[in-house]
Design an enzyme around this catalytic site. Sequence first.
Site, mmCIF file in Angstrom:
data_model
loop_
_atom_site.group_PDB
_atom_site.id
_atom_site.type_symbol
_atom_site.label_atom_id
_atom_site.label_comp_id
_atom_site.label_asym_id
_atom_site.label_seq_id
_atom_site.Cartn_x
_atom_site.Cartn_y
_atom_site.Cartn_z
ATOM 1 N N SER B 160 79.552 28.181 -46.920
ATOM 2 C CA SER B 160 79.221 28.306 -48.344
ATOM 3 C C SER B 160 78.349 29.546 -48.573
ATOM 4 C CB SER B 160 78.531 27.026 -48.812
ATOM 5 O OG SER B 160 78.520 26.951 -50.213
ATOM 6 N N ASP B 326 88.950 22.191 -50.744
ATOM 7 C CA ASP B 326 87.772 22.878 -51.297
ATOM 8 C C ASP B 326 88.188 23.637 -52.549
ATOM 9 O OD1 ASP B 326 85.556 24.432 -51.878
ATOM 10 O OD2 ASP B 326 85.361 25.282 -49.872
ATOM 11 N N HIS B 359 84.640 20.884 -50.594
ATOM 12 C CA HIS B 359 83.765 21.932 -50.091
ATOM 13 C C HIS B 359 82.798 21.426 -49.025
ATOM 14 C CE1 HIS B 359 81.512 25.646 -50.112
ATOM 15 N NE2 HIS B 359 80.403 24.994 -50.391
#
Lengths: 381, 381
Positions: B160, B326, B359
């Site tokens: 991320s 995601d 995610h």
Amino acid sequence: MSVQSDIAAAATDQRFGLRRTVRLPGPLKLDGGGALAPVDIAYETYGSLNADGSNAILICHALTGDQFVASSHPVTGKPGWWTRAVGPDKPIDPDRHFIICANVLGSCLGSSGPASVDPVIGVPYAMRFPVITIADMVRAQAMLLDHLGVAKLEAVIGGSMGGMQALAWPTIFPDRVRGAIVIASTARHSAQNIAFHEVGRQAIMADPRWRGGNYYADGDAPAAGLAVARMAAHITYLSEAGLTEKFGRRLQGRDSKTFGFDADFQVESYLRHQGISFVERFDANSYLYITRATDYFDLAEDHDGSLALAFGRTRARFCLISFDTDWLYPTRESRNIVHALHAAGREASFVELASPFGHDAFLLEAPEMNRVIDGFLRAGE
Amino acid sequence: MSVQSDIAAAATDQRFGLRRTVRLPGPLKLDGGGALAPVDIAYETYGSLNADGSNAILICHALTGDQFVASSHPVTGKPGWWTRAVGPDKPIDPDRHFIICANVLGSCLGSSGPASVDPVIGVPYAMRFPVITIADMVRAQAMLLDHLGVAKLEAVIGGSMGGMQALAWPTIFPDRVRGAIVIASTARHSAQNIAFHEVGRQAIMADPRWRGGNYYADGDAPAAGLAVARMAAHITYLSEAGLTEKFGRRLQGRDSKTFGFDADFQVESYLRHQGISFVERFDANSYLYITRATDYFDLAEDHDGSLALAFGRTRARFCLISFDTDWLYPTRESRNIVHALHAAGREASFVELASPFGHDAFLLEAPEMNRVIDGFLRAGE
């Protein structure tokens, strides 16, 4: 306060044309157990009912929509929200159809909602207004049809939350509707749908101005919380690709980043504007109630979880339309509905349309959608 | 306040083990034009640097993450956030690697951020803290490596926002990093990414307790706004299917709907909990600064919009990992990066992994991810 039965109060506003509200005596029995009386319904009509009463079309609006489907909005002055589909030479045509669009129960544009005065105590209901459902909205619409002398609908049509109503209509009043057009909608709110609405509700309730919903007396409404709620919801109405196409990473009126917290990016400025302009036209408590109604929506729930069983009593023809970039109510939701309708032996057509604009596509220029609506209506006339 | 140079202050907290913070003199020149001095960096290390200094691995944490990658969190007491990948017999192994994880600049777990005391005026910076970028975070990490005597990294790894740092590292310090593992990340924040962050920032700033960021004196922080920001963001960390699988429309501890505004659905209760527990461990101003840093991230921007040009000076091997569900940083973002790396003639491997968890999958049990990381690291050792 006297409760007048069956009287349509017509008020002319010079700027915005005819606004109609009817106070029906009720009581309207509610899914939550209580009842509402009286029931105010604000609505617009276009065209006239023909001799055999066969040309009535009910248009159901979306979450924060209104009855001004083809009339200018009394607050914003903007043209009707669906003039692309409703009007002369449009698929829903006042020259051919008697068109009705009513502000949903729980809203704030004239129909009974939390901002309405509770006749028992003489002050606005606020959070004492009963929690309502999509089916309650539909039953209130049926009361309006009774008032207007419309026994049966040629079609009920709606997008998004309006599509939920259009879908529920034939299950609640199987003999009163011949066709249902359900656009960009779903038969039940998903966990993600509920989650986004819960963020919005928490944003409103976290605003100290909300005060448990009792802000009507001084008019100091929880505008900041409502604006945040709208911003979060608005993202779900647009596709990722649409946002990229419309805004990308372009900066707002400047050449370089400010290294601050102003709206540097166009998308930030746009979202802030969406939030701020929304609070001018919508009541925060109504937002709580209407999002709750959609979260509660699950057409299969009362039929052992079977959507096909839910359609068992229906007699209407159905038309489902979805948009390929709609991630709020994706195509698979419409497809599930069509499968259930076919399993129930019902007539259902389905089309997925291409659009870069996500969920909001049904409100925008969509010639294909117009062709599908027109074809479906003419086939049933 | 004296600015001590190059001194690592080690404080032992009996409950939570070793916490390390170093105050570096700086100045750290910032992308925004200013400079920061001194620069506090809180970090954890595991294992030890080998004789030829070739086994150092820098782990970069995500938005609201921290340095406690494999140590328990001092506030929550929870185990390290990536013990699934870091630890004995894990791909990142303190027996083989010298592992470093530092709290990013702008955060609130010990590194310099808006809650830090501005040495010039003796009170917390609050919104006087300079707006920082991902590259600023990376340069601060490089200063820490200097302090620790690490000339070159075997690898920089992050998911991320940590992936943004891992991606930026070889472009800023091409000679200091041999490998970069970029997980569930992107080379630039999209309009939708920015939009979600802007909702969070507006939620915080709309909270009257925010007071322009000056809430440190009385400790009455904008908790409600921060909780709403977290709730909105949290939805983006999970997949629609994952939410449906985990919660569906199941009710919270009751058999039927309450027809009220309590958390009827499990997903509502879960989200509220995410919001409430987040404010206990995170500073609202830090949330503003770090979301801003990610929104500003666009690796191609300084290279005429060409990502391939951005990688022109890099010498590292790259490994990209994405997850199929995601939707925050979808697989296509990783694929774009790989195409650019290949266009730049760089070595890059890429794998999309299947997971129902969206995610957040990189933080959860992911044996395939571990195998990919292990294989990539061993191939370079």
